[in-house]
Motif scaffolding. Structure first.
Motif, PDB file in Angstrom:
ATOM      1  N   GLU A  21       1.024  -0.916  -0.005  1.00 47.40           N
ATOM      2  CA  GLU A  21       0.331  -0.229   0.351  1.00 47.40           C
ATOM      3  C   GLU A  21       1.109   1.229   0.444  1.00 47.40           C
ATOM      4  O   GLU A  21       0.365   2.075  -0.530  1.00 47.40           O
ATOM      5  N   PHE A  92      -6.581  -6.914  -2.182  1.00 51.33           N
ATOM      6  CA  PHE A  92      -6.728  -5.369  -3.342  1.00 51.33           C
ATOM      7  C   PHE A  92      -7.772  -5.750  -4.338  1.00 51.33           C
ATOM      8  O   PHE A  92      -8.268  -4.673  -4.671  1.00 51.33           O
ATOM      9  N   LEU A  93      -8.467  -6.801  -4.357  1.00 47.43           N
ATOM     10  CA  LEU A  93      -9.487  -7.029  -5.521  1.00 47.43           C
ATOM     11  C   LEU A  93     -11.018  -7.395  -4.731  1.00 47.43           C
ATOM     12  O   LEU A  93     -11.544  -7.186  -5.631  1.00 47.43           O
ATOM     13  N   ILE A  95     -12.566  -6.469  -2.733  1.00 48.04           N
ATOM     14  CA  ILE A  95     -13.717  -5.300  -2.166  1.00 48.04           C
ATOM     15  C   ILE A  95     -15.351  -5.116  -2.247  1.00 48.04           C
ATOM     16  O   ILE A  95     -15.238  -5.068  -3.798  1.00 48.04           O
ATOM     17  N   GLN A  97     -18.597  -3.999  -3.203  1.00 50.15           N
ATOM     18  CA  GLN A  97     -19.947  -3.038  -3.446  1.00 50.15           C
ATOM     19  C   GLN A  97     -20.958  -2.842  -2.396  1.00 50.15           C
ATOM     20  O   GLN A  97     -21.755  -4.066  -2.967  1.00 50.15           O
ATOM     21  N   TYR A 146      -9.143   5.199  -6.222  1.00 47.43           N
ATOM     22  CA  TYR A 146      -9.303   4.221  -7.095  1.00 47.43           C
ATOM     23  C   TYR A 146      -9.178   2.982  -6.312  1.00 47.43           C
ATOM     24  O   TYR A 146      -7.963   2.894  -5.668  1.00 47.43           O
ATOM     25  N   ARG A 147      -9.904   1.719  -6.630  1.00 48.31           N
ATOM     26  CA  ARG A 147      -9.299   0.496  -6.736  1.00 48.31           C
ATOM     27  C   ARG A 147      -8.558   0.243  -7.579  1.00 48.31           C
ATOM     28  O   ARG A 147      -8.759   0.282  -8.709  1.00 48.31           O
ATOM     29  N   GLN A 148      -7.860  -0.902  -6.959  1.00 49.20           N
ATOM     30  CA  GLN A 148      -6.839  -1.709  -7.618  1.00 49.20           C
ATOM     31  C   GLN A 148      -7.738  -2.653  -9.018  1.00 49.20           C
ATOM     32  O   GLN A 148      -8.821  -3.200  -8.434  1.00 49.20           O
ATOM     33  N   LEU A 226     -10.045  -7.978 -11.686  1.00 48.55           N
ATOM     34  CA  LEU A 226     -11.307  -8.464 -10.907  1.00 48.55           C
ATOM     35  C   LEU A 226     -11.830  -8.691 -12.607  1.00 48.55           C
ATOM     36  O   LEU A 226     -11.194  -9.130 -13.569  1.00 48.55           O
TER      37      LEU A 226
END
Length: 303
Positions: A21, A92-93, A95, A97, A146-148, A226
Motif C-alpha cells: 500500500e 486488493f481485488l 473489495i 461494493q 481508486y480501486r486496483q 478483477l
C-alpha cells in the motif's frame, strides 16, 4: 530512489500488504523453496525451446515470451495457490461494493481471475521496456482513492540483477494520478535471488530492464484481475477445452470458467443463468444458478 522492500515468505500478510500500500510493490525472498524452483526450471526448459523471439519494442527483440502457461507449467497453479499471493490479491481485488436490489441494499464482493500469464526470457543485448502500468489495458483511471484492477507477480527463475534486466519499478507510482508520467531515473531495478518474487499493483509503473550481462534472465509472471474485467490474455481461446477439462476445478475457475458476482460470465442452461463450470464436469454435473443468491437475500425479488 530506494529499492523496493524485501520481506521473507513467512512475513504476516498484513505487514506485506502495508508495504505494498505504501510502495506499490514488494519483493518476497524465497517465495518458492529450492525443490519447487528446480521443478519449475525443468518445466520451463522443456517448454521454451520452440518459443519465438519477440517482434516489437514492447515485447522485445531479444526476449522470448511463452503465453498460456497453465497448459505448459504445472507450477503456474502452485503460484496462484500460494497463500501470500492469494491473500494479497484478495485484499486488493475482492473489495465489497453495495447497491440496491429492489428495496434491499446488498453488498457483493467480486472474485478475481487470471488475466495474463507468461514466461519471460530476456537475453543479453535486450533493451529496456517502456515504463507502463498494467491496468492500462483497460484504460484504467487513477483518481485519488481508486480501486486496483490487477495484482501481478514475477517469480524469479534465475537471479534478477541490475545488469541482467531485473524488472524496473517506480516505487510509490501507484499513488499518482493520470497527469503524472514516469521518468526513467525514477525507476529502480528489482534485484532478487532465484525463487524470490516481485509482487506489484496494476497501477504501479514498471518495465523490463536492459540486459547488459552475458546471461539470460527468466521469470514467470501472472496477473490476477478483477473478475468482471475482460481478460488481457483470452483464456477461452488460448486453452483447448480438452486441456481445461483436465485441470483442477479451482484452476478452471480462476482461468475464467466461473461467475463473478452478481452474474458476470453466466451461460444459459434451460432458462437458468448458470455458472459455466458445469460444462467442464461431464454428464450429471450440478448446475448452479448464478442469481439464486438474490432469492436468499431478497425473497420474491427477480433481476
Amino acid at each position: 530512489m530506494a529499492a523496493l522492500t524485501t520481506l521473507v515468505a513467512d512475513t504476516p500478510l498484513d505487514e506485506v500488504i502495508a508495504v505494498i500500500e505504501r510502495d506499490g510493490g514488494v519483493v518476497i525472498k524465497d517465495f518458492f523453496d529450492s525443490s519447487t524452483l528446480a521443478e519449475l526450471r525443468a518445466e520451463i526448459d522443456r517448454a521454451m525451446p520452440s518459443t519465438p523471439w519477440g517482434q516489437d519494442d514492447f515485447s522485445g527483440h531479444r526476449t522470448k515470451r511463452l503465453y498460456g502457461i497453465f497448459q505448459h507449467i504445472r507450477h503456474a497453479a502452485t503460484t496462484v495457490r500460494h497463500p501470500l499471493y492469494a491473500g494479497i490479491a484478495s485484499h486488493f481485488l475482492e473489495i465489497p461494493q453495495s447497491g440496491y436490489f429492489g428495496e434491499d441494499r446488498l453488498e457483493l464482493a467480486p472474485t478475481y481471475q487470471v488475466g495474463v500469464t507468461s514466461i519471460i526470457d530476456i537475453h543479453p543485448g535486450e533493451g529496456a521496456q517502456p515504463l507502463h502500468r498494467d491496468d492500462g489495458v483497460w484504460q484504467w483511471r487513477h483518481p485519488e482513492g481508486y480501486r486496483q484492477a490487477r495484482v501481478q507477480i514475477m517469480v524469479a527463475v534465475t537471479d534478477f540483477t541490475a545488469d541482467n534486466g531485473g524488472t524496473m519499478v517506480v516505487p510509490g507510482s501507484h499513488l499518482w494520478d493520470d497527469d503524472r508520467g514516469p521518468k526513467v531515473e525514477e525507476a529502480v531495478p528489482t534485484e532478487m535471488t532465484a525463487g524470490s518474487a516481485l509482487i506489484w499493483l496494476g497501477g504501479t509503473f514498471h518495465g523490463g530492464g536492459t540486459n547488459s550481462s552475458d546471461s539470460n534472465r527468466i521469470g514467470l509472471t501472472i496477473g490476477l484481475d478483477l473478475g468482471f474485467l475482460r481478460q488481457e490474455e483470452n483464456a477461452y481461446l488460448t486453452y483447448p477445452i480438452e486441456v481445461v477439462k483436465e485441470l483442477d476445478e479451482d484452476i478452471q475457475r480462476i482461468l475464467g470458467w466461473s461467475v463473478c458476482p452478481p452474474g458476470t460470465g453466466f451461460v444459459d442452461h434451460q432458462g437458468v443463468m448458470a455458472d459455466p463450470n458445469f460444462l467442464l464436469q461431464g454428464e450429471g454435473a450440478e448446475v448452479t444458478n448464478s442469481f439464486a443468491q438474490f432469492d436468499e437475500a431478497a425473497p420474491g425479488a427477480r433481476p
